[in-house]
Design an enzyme around this catalytic site. Structure first.
Site, PDB file in Angstrom:
ATOM      1  N   LYS A 138      -2.761   3.072  10.352  1.00 33.37           N
ATOM      2  CA  LYS A 138      -2.616   3.861   9.120  1.00 33.37           C
ATOM      3  C   LYS A 138      -4.002   4.215   8.590  1.00 33.37           C
ATOM      4  CE  LYS A 138      -0.165   3.623   4.657  1.00 33.37           C
ATOM      5  NZ  LYS A 138       0.722   2.803   3.818  1.00 33.37           N
TER       6      LYS A 138
ATOM      7  N   SER B 172       6.219   0.455   1.668  1.00 33.46           N
ATOM      8  CA  SER B 172       5.653   1.507   2.523  1.00 33.46           C
ATOM      9  C   SER B 172       5.734   1.270   4.027  1.00 33.46           C
ATOM     10  CB  SER B 172       4.207   1.757   2.147  1.00 33.46           C
ATOM     11  OG  SER B 172       4.184   2.646   1.088  1.00 33.46           O
TER      12      SER B 172
ATOM     13  N   SER C 153       4.928   4.957   2.348  1.00 34.98           N
ATOM     14  CA  SER C 153       3.819   5.852   2.636  1.00 34.98           C
ATOM     15  C   SER C 153       3.305   5.745   4.079  1.00 34.98           C
ATOM     16  CB  SER C 153       2.671   5.567   1.671  1.00 34.98           C
ATOM     17  OG  SER C 153       2.191   4.244   1.889  1.00 34.98           O
TER      18      SER C 153
HETATM   19  N1  GLN Z   1       6.578   4.086  -2.876  1.00 37.33           N
HETATM   20  C1  GLN Z   1       5.827   3.028  -3.447  1.00 37.33           C
HETATM   21  C2  GLN Z   1       4.692   3.576  -4.269  1.00 37.33           C
HETATM   22  O1  GLN Z   1       4.490   4.744  -4.231  1.00 37.33           O
HETATM   23  C3  GLN Z   1       5.308   2.108  -2.382  1.00 37.33           C
HETATM   24  C4  GLN Z   1       4.056   2.555  -1.747  1.00 37.33           C
HETATM   25  C5  GLN Z   1       3.474   1.541  -0.814  1.00 37.33           C
HETATM   26  O2  GLN Z   1       4.130   0.561  -0.451  1.00 37.33           O
HETATM   27  N2  GLN Z   1       2.209   1.738  -0.449  1.00 37.33           N
HETATM   28  O3  GLN Z   1       4.018   2.859  -4.943  1.00 37.33           O
END
Ligand code: GLN
Length: 481
Positions: free
Chosen positions: A79, A178, A154
């Site tokens: 990532k 994410s 994400s």
């Molecule tokens: N969707 C969640 C957020 O936007 C989780 C994101 C993540 O786990 N990096 O904070």
């Protein structure tokens, strides 16, 4: 299709050891595959130019009968918020578009020490803020099961690249879901480890108290294999548990008695097709020794608590992006400090700006008790409640996501709607427990994931149960691409 691409990590490693094919053959096939399909999927932000060279060097070592590392042969997508020495690490943000770290994150260093090959850097929402991989400077990734649909996020590039057979396994980061959300939307396995089990050194911070790096793969055994390499104490991250030096997880087929607890509120709040599948999954998991019961967990304030804490930490973490130490070419000459700074920070995307503003607001001295402190109290109560449940059952079960993957761009201007889909995943981050998403089946040809959660540091139990489910459910993991 290039047939080596379909192999699991275990199969690649044994194929290379048995000299069925060379690492070079394998990497060439993956690079061809990326070349063929990534214009459509858009999982990769950067391809590692050194991947093929590294493969050839390893092949040479094997030919000369020198020892190679445990993971020799496999190709990992990383990532793009995890630092890789001399390879761009953009966080899908204009602010870091030219940033080449001078060091590897601990997880990357450990993978390389075991001779895994970094095949490239994969897409995400800017600074990992989002659940769809639509909010990054690189543009959206597309779901390998249907390119009109979101991949989840994400860590969308991490999940899509594994599902689309562009790499063997990948690493993602999970602050509020994410890893598990895109794993669910792309029908792959994704693990968020216990907080403190995997080093965060070299992960570009979004919300330090919530996030963990974890693996995504096509099989549970591949996840276990990667965890044995990346987990364990790191002197560069003082939140890692120093009791655990080198973990020895096993991917075994042992059957063990397990008490499952289905979280009633989470299954009731899901799309009917998803709840139906969760109930049939419970049938698959049940036996004479394995029973399930419904349990209740008040999750009403979990999401609000999560977003308050995550945004507060984000606003402080992102203060460092002033384009002075790293950034892009923008000459400060002629600007007075404040106007230069605001001009630069206007390059954050709208979602990131929204979070910096809300995060700064909840930390203002006048509002701190009303919002931030309250969110922390909710977090402690939730933790106590979950701990209590783990006295009653061994594994908590829910759908990973309450909704099916949706079309790209749908309700994109409605942030609340987007935040709400994280309800089931944020619990493990607030509490610190491990959670895994397993492919459970499909509805309208769109993937559904099952989430399993155990108590802290109970990863071995989680892996045992996941293996049992994986072989009982035997869900298709290969999209027609
Ligand atoms: N969707 C969640 C957020 O936007 C989780 C994101 C993540 O786990 N990096 O904070």
């Amino acid at each position: 299709m290039n047939k080596l691409c379909t192999l699991s990590a275990e199969q690649v490693i044994s194929g290379v050891r048995n000299r069925d094919f060379t690492i070079e053959d394998y990497i060439i096939q993956l690079l061809e595959r990326i070349n063929d399909i990534d214009d459509e999927i858009r999982a990769f932000i950067t391809i590692n130019d050194e991947a093929l060279n590294t493969a050839r060097k390893l092949d040479k070592k094997i030919k000369n009968q020198e020892t190679v590392g445990l993971l020799a042969g496999i190709a990992v997508g990383i990532k793009d918020n995890i630092c890789t020495k001399d390879i761009r690490t953009t966080c899908a943000s204009r602010l870091l578009e030219e940033y080449k770290p001078t060091y590897d994150a601990t997880v990357v260093r450990r993978l390389k020490e075991c001779d895994a090959i970094i095949i490239g850097k994969v897409n995400l929402d800017e600074f990992a803020m989002g659940s769809t991989t639509e909010f990054g400077s690189y543009g959206p990734s597309h779901n390998p099961w249907n390119p009109d649909y979101v991949v989840g996020g994400s860590s969308g590039g991490s999940a899509a690249s594994v599902a689309a057979l562009e790499c063997t396994v990948s690493l993602g980061s999970d602050t509020g879901g994410s890893i598990r959300c895109p794993a669910s939307f792309c029908s792959v396995v994704g693990l968020k480890p216990t907080y403190g089990l995997v080093s965060r050194f070299g992960l570009v911070s979004y919300s330090n108290s919530l996030e963990q790096i974890g693996p995504l793969g096509r099989t549970v055994s591949d996840i276990v294999m990667i965890m044995n390499v990346i987990a364990g104490f790191d002197e560069n991250d003082n939140t890692t548990d120093n009791e655990i030096k080198t973990p020895r997880f096993v991917a075994s087929d042992v059957k063990r008695p397990v008490r499952y607890g289905l979280i009633k509120e989470l299954v009731e709040g899901s799309d009917p097709a998803i709840s139906k599948l969760v109930y049939s999954s419970l049938d698959l998991l049940s036996s004479n020794d394995c029973k399930w019961e419904e349990v209740s967990l008040n999750c009403d304030y979990a999401l609000a608590s999560y977003y308050t804490i995550a945004m507060a930490e984000a606003s402080s973490n992102l203060a460092r992006y002033d384009n002075l130490r790293y950034g892009f070419d923008f000459n400060p000459e002629g600007y007075e400090w404040n106007s230069y700074f605001s001009k630069i920070r206007n390059n954050f995307g709208d979602e990131v700006k929204r979070r910096i503003m809300i995060g700064s607001h909840v930390l203002l001295s006048g509002y701190y008790a009303k919002y931030y402190l309250k969110a922390q109290k909710v977090r402690s109560i939730l933790r106590q409640e979950v701990k209590k449940l783990f006295k009653q059952v061994d594994v908590l079960i829910s759908p990973t996501m309450p909704v099916l993957p949706f079309k790209l761009g749908e309700d994109i201007d409605d942030p609340m709607k987007r935040y709400l889909i994280d309800t089931n995943t944020v619990i493990a981050n607030l509490v610190g427990t491990p959670a895994i998403s397993l492919p459970a089946g499909f509805s309208d040809n769109l993937p559904i994931g099952l989430q399993l959660m155990t108590d802290e540091m109970q990863e071995q139990l989680l892996f045992d149960v996941s293996k049992m489910y994986e072989s009982a459910a035997s869900v298709n993991r290969k999209p027609d691409l």
